[in-house]
Every structure is written in structure tokens, then in C-alpha cells.
Design a protein around this motif. Structure first.
Motif, PDB file in Angstrom:
ATOM      1  N   GLN A   6       0.797  -1.223   0.000  1.00 42.33           N
ATOM      2  CA  GLN A   6       0.000   0.000   0.000  1.00 42.33           C
ATOM      3  C   GLN A   6       0.831   1.275   0.000  1.00 42.33           C
ATOM      4  O   GLN A   6       0.274   2.366  -0.133  1.00 42.33           O
ATOM      5  CB  GLN A   6      -0.946   0.010   1.213  1.00 42.33           C
TER       6      GLN A   6
ATOM      7  N   HIS B  80       0.792  -9.018   4.074  1.00 40.46           N
ATOM      8  CA  HIS B  80      -0.378  -8.128   4.153  1.00 40.46           C
ATOM      9  C   HIS B  80      -1.165  -8.249   2.833  1.00 40.46           C
ATOM     10  O   HIS B  80      -1.068  -7.402   1.953  1.00 40.46           O
ATOM     11  CB  HIS B  80       0.080  -6.688   4.399  1.00 40.46           C
TER      12      HIS B  80
ATOM     13  N   ASN C 126      -1.135  -9.967   8.709  1.00 42.72           N
ATOM     14  CA  ASN C 126      -2.140  -8.963   9.010  1.00 42.72           C
ATOM     15  C   ASN C 126      -3.497  -9.494   8.563  1.00 42.72           C
ATOM     16  O   ASN C 126      -3.673  -9.875   7.394  1.00 42.72           O
ATOM     17  CB  ASN C 126      -1.839  -7.672   8.248  1.00 42.72           C
ATOM     18  N   GLU C 127      -4.429  -9.546   9.472  1.00 44.40           N
ATOM     19  CA  GLU C 127      -5.818  -9.877   9.180  1.00 44.40           C
ATOM     20  C   GLU C 127      -5.995 -11.073   8.235  1.00 44.40           C
ATOM     21  O   GLU C 127      -6.590 -10.938   7.165  1.00 44.40           O
ATOM     22  CB  GLU C 127      -6.539  -8.665   8.575  1.00 44.40           C
TER      23      GLU C 127
ATOM     24  N   TYR D 283     -11.625  -0.798  13.663  1.00 44.48           N
ATOM     25  CA  TYR D 283     -12.287   0.342  13.017  1.00 44.48           C
ATOM     26  C   TYR D 283     -13.748   0.445  13.433  1.00 44.48           C
ATOM     27  O   TYR D 283     -14.259   1.521  13.693  1.00 44.48           O
ATOM     28  CB  TYR D 283     -12.208   0.229  11.487  1.00 44.48           C
TER      29      TYR D 283
ATOM     30  N   ARG E 286     -16.987   7.735   5.374  1.00 43.81           N
ATOM     31  CA  ARG E 286     -16.565   6.387   4.975  1.00 43.81           C
ATOM     32  C   ARG E 286     -17.719   5.407   5.106  1.00 43.81           C
ATOM     33  O   ARG E 286     -17.687   4.328   4.539  1.00 43.81           O
ATOM     34  CB  ARG E 286     -15.359   5.946   5.833  1.00 43.81           C
TER      35      ARG E 286
ATOM     36  N   TRP F  43     -18.706   3.829   7.834  1.00 44.47           N
ATOM     37  CA  TRP F  43     -18.558   2.803   8.864  1.00 44.47           C
ATOM     38  C   TRP F  43     -19.092   3.306  10.204  1.00 44.47           C
ATOM     39  O   TRP F  43     -19.007   4.489  10.518  1.00 44.47           O
ATOM     40  CB  TRP F  43     -17.078   2.425   9.018  1.00 44.47           C
TER      41      TRP F  43
ATOM     42  N   GLU G 181      -4.068  -1.118  14.488  1.00 43.32           N
ATOM     43  CA  GLU G 181      -4.644  -0.175  13.522  1.00 43.32           C
ATOM     44  C   GLU G 181      -5.891   0.424  14.154  1.00 43.32           C
ATOM     45  O   GLU G 181      -6.700  -0.298  14.734  1.00 43.32           O
ATOM     46  CB  GLU G 181      -5.086  -0.840  12.202  1.00 43.32           C
TER      47      GLU G 181
ATOM     48  N   TRP H 143      -3.780   3.949  11.839  1.00 49.47           N
ATOM     49  CA  TRP H 143      -3.690   3.735  10.395  1.00 49.47           C
ATOM     50  C   TRP H 143      -4.034   5.065   9.764  1.00 49.47           C
ATOM     51  O   TRP H 143      -5.162   5.510   9.917  1.00 49.47           O
ATOM     52  CB  TRP H 143      -4.678   2.660   9.947  1.00 49.47           C
TER      53      TRP H 143
ATOM     54  N   SER I 115      -5.314   1.805  -1.136  1.00 40.89           N
ATOM     55  CA  SER I 115      -6.043   0.758  -0.446  1.00 40.89           C
ATOM     56  C   SER I 115      -6.809  -0.162  -1.394  1.00 40.89           C
ATOM     57  O   SER I 115      -7.974   0.072  -1.667  1.00 40.89           O
ATOM     58  CB  SER I 115      -7.001   1.361   0.567  1.00 40.89           C
ATOM     59  N   TRP I 116      -6.135  -1.197  -1.882  1.00 38.78           N
ATOM     60  CA  TRP I 116      -6.803  -2.290  -2.584  1.00 38.78           C
ATOM     61  C   TRP I 116      -7.778  -1.764  -3.637  1.00 38.78           C
ATOM     62  O   TRP I 116      -7.394  -0.939  -4.467  1.00 38.78           O
ATOM     63  CB  TRP I 116      -7.472  -3.243  -1.564  1.00 38.78           C
TER      64      TRP I 116
ATOM     65  N   ASN J  69     -10.116   0.257  -3.235  1.00 37.70           N
ATOM     66  CA  ASN J  69     -10.537   1.639  -2.976  1.00 37.70           C
ATOM     67  C   ASN J  69      -9.502   2.688  -3.372  1.00 37.70           C
ATOM     68  O   ASN J  69      -9.745   3.892  -3.188  1.00 37.70           O
ATOM     69  CB  ASN J  69     -10.861   1.828  -1.488  1.00 37.70           C
TER      70      ASN J  69
ATOM     71  N   ASN K  69     -10.381   6.676   0.232  1.00 32.06           N
ATOM     72  CA  ASN K  69     -10.474   6.973   1.666  1.00 32.06           C
ATOM     73  C   ASN K  69      -9.089   7.280   2.203  1.00 32.06           C
ATOM     74  O   ASN K  69      -8.209   6.438   2.158  1.00 32.06           O
ATOM     75  CB  ASN K  69     -11.060   5.780   2.413  1.00 32.06           C
TER      76      ASN K  69
ATOM     77  N   TYR L 247      -6.448   8.224   5.272  1.00 33.68           N
ATOM     78  CA  TYR L 247      -6.316   7.923   6.705  1.00 33.68           C
ATOM     79  C   TYR L 247      -5.112   8.592   7.350  1.00 33.68           C
ATOM     80  O   TYR L 247      -4.924   8.508   8.556  1.00 33.68           O
ATOM     81  CB  TYR L 247      -6.132   6.413   6.908  1.00 33.68           C
TER      82      TYR L 247
END
Ligand code: BGP
Length: 459
Positions: free
Chosen positions: A19, A120, A164-165, A297, A333, A335, A362, A412, A419-420, A422, A426, A428
Motif C-alpha cells: 500500500q 499483508h 495482518n488480518e 475500526y 466512509r 462505517w 490499527e 492507520w 487501499s486495494w 478503494n 479513503n 487515513y
């Protein structure tokens, strides 16, 4: 009220190689699934922003590290790109070794501890072509890569992270179909998740064997307690299933050394037991982590299913996502904002996971079209982000005061990053990047606030 955090608390920021680095198809790097997918289907990506350049940390890391030092960060998490370090999975790319060594050394020179993650979301394309995480081969390949990373950088990096995740990759790639390979198949998702757990386990084993002086290893998970709509038996059942699949499936083996019995039962009943499960229990028990990183998040809220589910969508017959009518929303965003969850997670770590050391790896606020908040001097005036961090830190502080063993907070992210799917939609960062002027960095109001936060070790 004055909120002071523990002595030696880690304050910092998080990012990842894919990223931020850029130079994604040069300097000896081979493609990951992201590079290839962008080549195949660029229209899937927001404004056709691909992984090639991202925020050009490859060229600008010295500037970033100097800015981190200016804000007083004492730690920074990013990842190594497997495809840069070992482009064909066998040979080590000397240019990558030089780059990462200089990068990590620059951090150390500025008293910023590098916390380095091995993976990641960036599965190498050559390995994907052989089945990716569906194939057991990926487990030993990953453990071998981990071993190489420990050998090359173990003198500089003391705190390591395997993944990561991992569950985000399982869900996005194999269950909900929005990351490559965009499959929707619960059976495959289980197999992939299981292989990632084993890859993690055997990377921890490689770490123990590498015997890095003062070294620690952990994993970063996207975790919050799951909240049920009501106290009804069916909603509570849904809550337990969501908690089991989304939280305990990785947290239990990583910390406690075993896959939960109720998960094994659930998989068996549905004839979804992953191949080769039985032989690995001893390794999972032996190679638990030293610490946990939790990315937070937004909360997960569920209710009992309201629609009939098909077998192909197996988790949907157990629970359904639920939108709490009283929720607060990040309007930039979409969320939910629920800082209380950081207290709940702190208590969960204290009471259910032996009070293992953990940190917020994060936390941050994504904002679309953030340039609209520029003030006359050209700085982004992001009071909303300052408020967001403050609120979350208040609940974290409450958890620490209640005895939870939290050793740090990473936001983050440091500079706005890609971001992938996106892209740069967005933002951050504590610093903005200007896409029209070669990723020029400029501190935001939140960056200045973060500096004060670190100076005061609280607020
Ligand atoms: C986390 C990932 C990060 C980052 C972040 C923000 O799940 O670990 O890689 O992307 O989410 O999400 P987004 O950029 O989609 O707003």
C-alpha cells in the motif's frame, strides 16, 4: 480528565508494503495477486488506481522517517513484500535486502522501533498459480520465506508479525468474492483459513529456531467482540457463531494453542473439516505467540438469520449482519463509530486470553475526498480524526486502567496510502499525499495533535 498512558507505551502508525512502497514491478520485484489482478481487470479498481506506484515510500522513506521523528513516533509497523524479497520464491533479491535494511536502519537511527509484518494480503503470483493458500505447499513456502526474513533482518527487527488480518483475506477472497481470486465457497474458505493458520504456526516455529536475541513474534487480527441484536436465544446463538468464526477461529489457536472444539464440531457437522487437520495439533499447541495486534475500526453486530440461506453461503445460515438503529456513522466512509468496543476488547484480552500483551495495531478514520477540508495554508484540518482517536483512546485507557495488558496504539496510517480496490478514495494519514505532485507530503492537523499526544504520553 487527564489520561496518562503507561510508561514506554508504543505510539506509532501502521502501513503495509503493497500500500505504500510503489515500484511494484521494478527493482527485482515479482507480481503479487494485486499487480496481476490490476493488469487483468483495472476497472475493478477505484479510478483505475493500481498498486504500481502507491505512495512511493521506496524512494521517499527517508523523508517519511524524518517526519515520523518530528512527530515523535517511537514505533512504526509496515510489512516486507514477499515478492520483493524472494521474487521467485527461492532466490533472495539483493536489492530488496539493501532497501529494507536501509529503511529499518533509518527508523532505528531515529529511535523508532520497526515492527515488521511478513504478509499483508500480497500473495505472490507464482504461488497463486499453484493454488495459493488452497494448497498445502503454501504453508512450507511461507515458513521458508519467514526464515529468510529472520536471517536477513533479525539483527535490526525485534518485534515480528506473521500476518495482518488473515481472516479478511479468507472472507474477501473466498467467501464474499471481492478480492482475488473472488471465489464464493465456504469449503475453500475453510481450507484457505486453515492453511494460513498453519503458515502462521510454522513461521512461529521458524522464529523460535532463529533464536533472535530479544525477539518477539505475534499476529495481527481484526477483532472486536461481536454484539448481538437482542438477548433472545436465537440472536445469542447467532452471536456465538459469529464470534467463533470471526474472532476465536484465529485468536484461540494463536494465543491458547488450539482450534476451538465448537469450531471443529461445527465444521464436522457441515462436513467441512479441512484436509490434514488432525496431524497439526501438536505444532499449533507448541507455537503460540508472544503478543497480539488488534486492528479496530468498527464493531461487528449480528442477529439470527432472517432469510433462508443456501449451503454455499454457509455462514449466512448461522448469523446475519445487523445495523444497530442507534449507531453513529462516520459520514466520510460509512462505517459505524463505536469506541466503547476498545474497552470491551481490552477486557476480553484480559479475561479470555490470559492477559497476553497486545496493542492496537490499527485504528483510524477513513475520509473520502479529504482535500475539501484544506484550510487557507493548505493543511487538512481534520478535527474529526482527532476526535475519533481521542474517543477511542479514552476507552482504551479505561481498559488499561482495568488491568488489560495493552502496550501501544498505532493509527492507520502515517502518510495517506493506496487501499486495494478503494485506491486513494479513503484517506487515513497523519500526512496527506498529493497525487498530482508526486505524492508530496504535508502534515495534517491530526499529525500535530498526535505529536502533542506523544509528548504528553496522553491528553
Ligand atoms: C484494514 C487493512 C488495511 C487498510 C484498512 C482501511 O482492514 O489492514 O490494509 O486498508 O483496513 O480500510 P480501507 O482502506 O478499505 O478504508
Amino acid at each position: 480528565a487527564i489520561m496518562l498512558f503507561p510508561k514506554n507505551f508504543l505510539w506509532g502508525a501502521a502501513a503495509s508494503a503493497p500500500q505504500t512502497e510503489g515500484h511494484s514491478s521494478t527493482n527485482g520485484k515479482s507480481p503479487s495477486i494485486w499487480d496481476k489482478w490490476f493488469e487483468i481487470a483495472p476497472d475493478k479498481f477505484y479510478q483505475r488506481q493500481g498498486p504500481e506506484n502507491t505512495s512511493d515510500v521506496y524512494d521517499l522513506y527517508l523523508e517519511d522517517v524524518a517526519n515520523m521523528a518530528k512527530l515523535g513516533l517511537n514505533s512504526y509497523r509496515t510489512s516486507i513484500a514477499w515478492t520483493r524479497l524472494m521474487p521467485d520464491g527461492v532466490h533472495v533479491n539483493p536489492e530488496a535486502v539493501t532497501f529494507y535494511r536501509q529503511y529499518f536502519q533509518a527508523l532505528l537511527d531515529h529511535h523508532i522501533e520497526p515492527i515488521i509484518n511478513l504478509f499483508h494480503f500480497d500473495m505472490p503470483w507464482w504461488l497463486m498459480a499453484r493454488g495459493g493458500w488452497e494448497s498445502r505447499e503454501a504453508v512450507s513456502k511461507f515458513a521458508n520465506y519467514a526464515q529468510v526474513a529472520f536471517e536477513q533482518f533479525g539483527d535490526l527487527v525485534k518485534r515480528w508479525v506473521t500476518f495482518n488480518e488473515p481472516l479478511v483475506q479468507v472472507k474477501a477472497g473466498y467467501l464474499y468474492g471481492f478480492h482475488y481470486p473472488a471465489v464464493v465457497n465456504f469449503r475453500k474458505a475453510v481450507q484457505v483459513g486453515y492453511h494460513m493458520l498453519l503458515a502462521h504456526t510454522f513461521a512461529v516455529q521458524a522464529f523460535r529456531q532463529a533464536n533472535i536475541a530479544g525477539g518477539q513474534i505475534g499476529i495481527i487480527l481484526d477483532v472486536t467482540p461481536v454484539y448481538a441484536k437482542t438477548e433472545s436465544a436465537s440472536d445469542q446463538r447467532a452471536q456465538r457463531a459469529a464470534d467463533l468464526l470471526n474472532i476465536r477461529s484465529f485468536l484461540d489457536p494463536a494465543v491458547l494453542g488450539h482450534v476451538p472444539d465448537d469450531l471443529l464440531e461445527l465444521l464436522e457437522v457441515n462436513q467441512l473439516t479441512p484436509i490434514s487437520l488432525l496431524g497439526d495439533g501438536a505444532a499449533i499447541a507448541a507455537y503460540t505467540v508472544d503478543f497480539i495486534g488488534l486492528n479496530y475500526y468498527r464493531p461487528k453486530r449480528v442477529q439470527a438469520p432472517t432469510k433462508p440461506a443456501t449451503p454455499a453461503k454457509m455462514p449466512n445460515e448461522l448469523y446475519e449482519d445487523y445495523e444497530w438503529p442507534a449507531r453513529r456513522i462516520n459520514p466520510y466512509r460509512g462505517w459505524e463509530i463505536y469506541p466503547e468496543a476498545l474497552y470491551d476488547v481490552a477486557i476480553m484480552m484480559r479475561d479470555q486470553y490470559g492477559n497476553i500483551p497486545w496493542f492496537v495495531s490499527e485504528n483510524g478514520m477513513g475520509v473520502a475526498n479529504e482535500a475539501r477540508f484544506k484550510d487557507a495554508s493548505g493543511h487538512i484540518n481534520d478535527q474529526y480524526r482527532i476526535d475519533f482517536m481521542k474517543e477511542h483512546l479514552q476507552y482504551l485507557h479505561k481498559g488499561i486502567a482495568a488491568g488489560s495488558n495493552c502496550f501501544g496504539y498505532h493509527t492507520w496510517t502515517f502518510v495517506d496510502c493506496w487501499s486495494w480496490l478503494n485506491g486513494y478514495h479513503n484517506r487515513y494519514g497523519l500526512y496527506s499525499v498529493d497525487l498530482d505532485h508526486h505524492y508530496q507530503r504535508q502534515v495534517k492537523q491530526s499529525g500535530l495533535w498526535f505529536k502533542q499526544l506523544i509528548t504528553d504520553n496522553g491528553f
